[in-house]
Design a protein around this motif. Structure first.
Motif, PDB file in Angstrom:
ATOM      1  N   UNK A   1       0.846  -1.203   0.000  1.00  0.00           N
ATOM      2  CA  UNK A   1       0.000   0.000   0.000  1.00  0.00           C
ATOM      3  C   UNK A   1       0.881   1.252   0.000  1.00  0.00           C
ATOM      4  N   UNK A   2       1.957   1.236   0.792  1.00  0.00           N
ATOM      5  CA  UNK A   2       2.857   2.393   0.846  1.00  0.00           C
ATOM      6  C   UNK A   2       3.521   2.631  -0.509  1.00  0.00           C
ATOM      7  N   UNK A   3       3.941   1.561  -1.187  1.00  0.00           N
ATOM      8  CA  UNK A   3       4.570   1.702  -2.504  1.00  0.00           C
ATOM      9  C   UNK A   3       3.556   2.236  -3.514  1.00  0.00           C
ATOM     10  N   UNK A   4       2.346   1.713  -3.474  1.00  0.00           N
ATOM     11  CA  UNK A   4       1.297   2.177  -4.381  1.00  0.00           C
ATOM     12  C   UNK A   4       0.980   3.649  -4.118  1.00  0.00           C
ATOM     13  N   UNK A   5       0.858   4.013  -2.849  1.00  0.00           N
ATOM     14  CA  UNK A   5       0.615   5.417  -2.505  1.00  0.00           C
ATOM     15  C   UNK A   5       1.744   6.301  -3.006  1.00  0.00           C
ATOM     16  N   UNK A   6       2.986   5.827  -2.842  1.00  0.00           N
ATOM     17  CA  UNK A   6       4.163   6.570  -3.307  1.00  0.00           C
ATOM     18  C   UNK A   6       4.097   6.757  -4.829  1.00  0.00           C
ATOM     19  N   UNK A   7       3.759   5.696  -5.527  1.00  0.00           N
ATOM     20  CA  UNK A   7       3.655   5.765  -6.990  1.00  0.00           C
ATOM     21  C   UNK A   7       2.558   6.764  -7.389  1.00  0.00           C
TER      22      UNK A   7
ATOM     23  N   UNK B   1      11.099   3.581 -10.954  1.00  0.00           N
ATOM     24  CA  UNK B   1      10.634   2.627 -11.971  1.00  0.00           C
ATOM     25  C   UNK B   1      11.194   1.223 -11.721  1.00  0.00           C
ATOM     26  N   UNK B   2      12.462   1.129 -11.328  1.00  0.00           N
ATOM     27  CA  UNK B   2      13.061  -0.179 -11.040  1.00  0.00           C
ATOM     28  C   UNK B   2      12.358  -0.821  -9.844  1.00  0.00           C
ATOM     29  N   UNK B   3      12.105  -0.047  -8.793  1.00  0.00           N
ATOM     30  CA  UNK B   3      11.405  -0.560  -7.609  1.00  0.00           C
ATOM     31  C   UNK B   3      10.025  -1.074  -7.992  1.00  0.00           C
ATOM     32  N   UNK B   4       9.276  -0.277  -8.746  1.00  0.00           N
ATOM     33  CA  UNK B   4       7.920  -0.683  -9.118  1.00  0.00           C
ATOM     34  C   UNK B   4       7.950  -1.924  -9.996  1.00  0.00           C
ATOM     35  N   UNK B   5       8.894  -1.967 -10.908  1.00  0.00           N
ATOM     36  CA  UNK B   5       9.014  -3.128 -11.788  1.00  0.00           C
ATOM     37  C   UNK B   5       9.305  -4.391 -10.972  1.00  0.00           C
ATOM     38  N   UNK B   6      10.253  -4.282 -10.037  1.00  0.00           N
ATOM     39  CA  UNK B   6      10.606  -5.434  -9.209  1.00  0.00           C
ATOM     40  C   UNK B   6       9.432  -5.892  -8.346  1.00  0.00           C
ATOM     41  N   UNK B   7       8.667  -4.946  -7.830  1.00  0.00           N
ATOM     42  CA  UNK B   7       7.530  -5.304  -6.982  1.00  0.00           C
ATOM     43  C   UNK B   7       6.363  -5.839  -7.799  1.00  0.00           C
TER      44      UNK B   7
END
Length: 172
Positions: free
Chosen positions: A127-133, A148-154
């Motif tokens: 949820x925190x990553x999605x909110x950050x995005x 972008x690398x973080x989101x891709x990996x997740x």
């Protein structure tokens, strides 16, 4: 059967578990292991009881070595100690057997709890990553390569696992 102690009273549980070992009662044992909290408490109480017996052994051995008096007094103390030791070893063996019979169930309960806690932590992180995005994409700041690398990996493990579960293949 209703037990004469509460789930948060380990001291009373140790006493009652000791009574259960000395005078087994199927209904009482079932009540002591019926639900998750009672099972955990009984397992804990058995562990505490076993530790108490270990401490008793140390004290009784020290008391035996400290016996003064005639040879006959020391012999009588040694015989009393051996009789106590025999009964106590039998008791602790039964306590260990009972604890061992519960260990697998307690381990499964703990693993289930840990898995639930990890799942909650992972959802919070996701949820925190999605909110950050969302903040970055809807705000004034541009995505960085690191973002972008973080989101891709997740995103990759989730899609791979979802695709595999839909196709019936095991996840890599």
């Amino acid at each position: 059967m209703r037990l004469p102690y509460t789930v948060d009273d380990d001291r009373a549980a140790v006493t009652e578990v000791g009574h259960e070992i000395n005078r087994p009662d199927k209904a009482r044992w079932q009540a002591m292991t019926a639900d998750d909290e009672r099972l955990r408490q009984t397992h804990r109480a058995l562990g505490l009881l076993i530790k108490q017996v270990e401490v008793s052994f140390l004290h009784r051995k020290a008391d035996l070595r400290a016996v003064e008096g005639t040879y006959k007094d020391r012999q009588r103390a040694a015989v009393e100690y051996e009789e106590w030791k025999s009964r106590t070893i039998h008791f602790v063996n039964r306590a260990c057997e009972r604890r061992s019979s519960l260990t697998r169930r307690v381990r499964l309960l703990n693993e289930t709890r840990v898995i639930g806690e990890l799942r909650t932590a992972l959802r919070t992180l996701a949820r925190a990553v999605t909110d950050h995005r969302d903040v970055i994409r809807n705000g004034n700041r541009n995505e960085t390569t690191a973002d972008r690398i973080l989101w891709l990996q997740l995103d990759l493990p989730c899609h791979t696992a979802e695709e595999n579960s839909l196709s019936g293949r095991p996840a890599p």
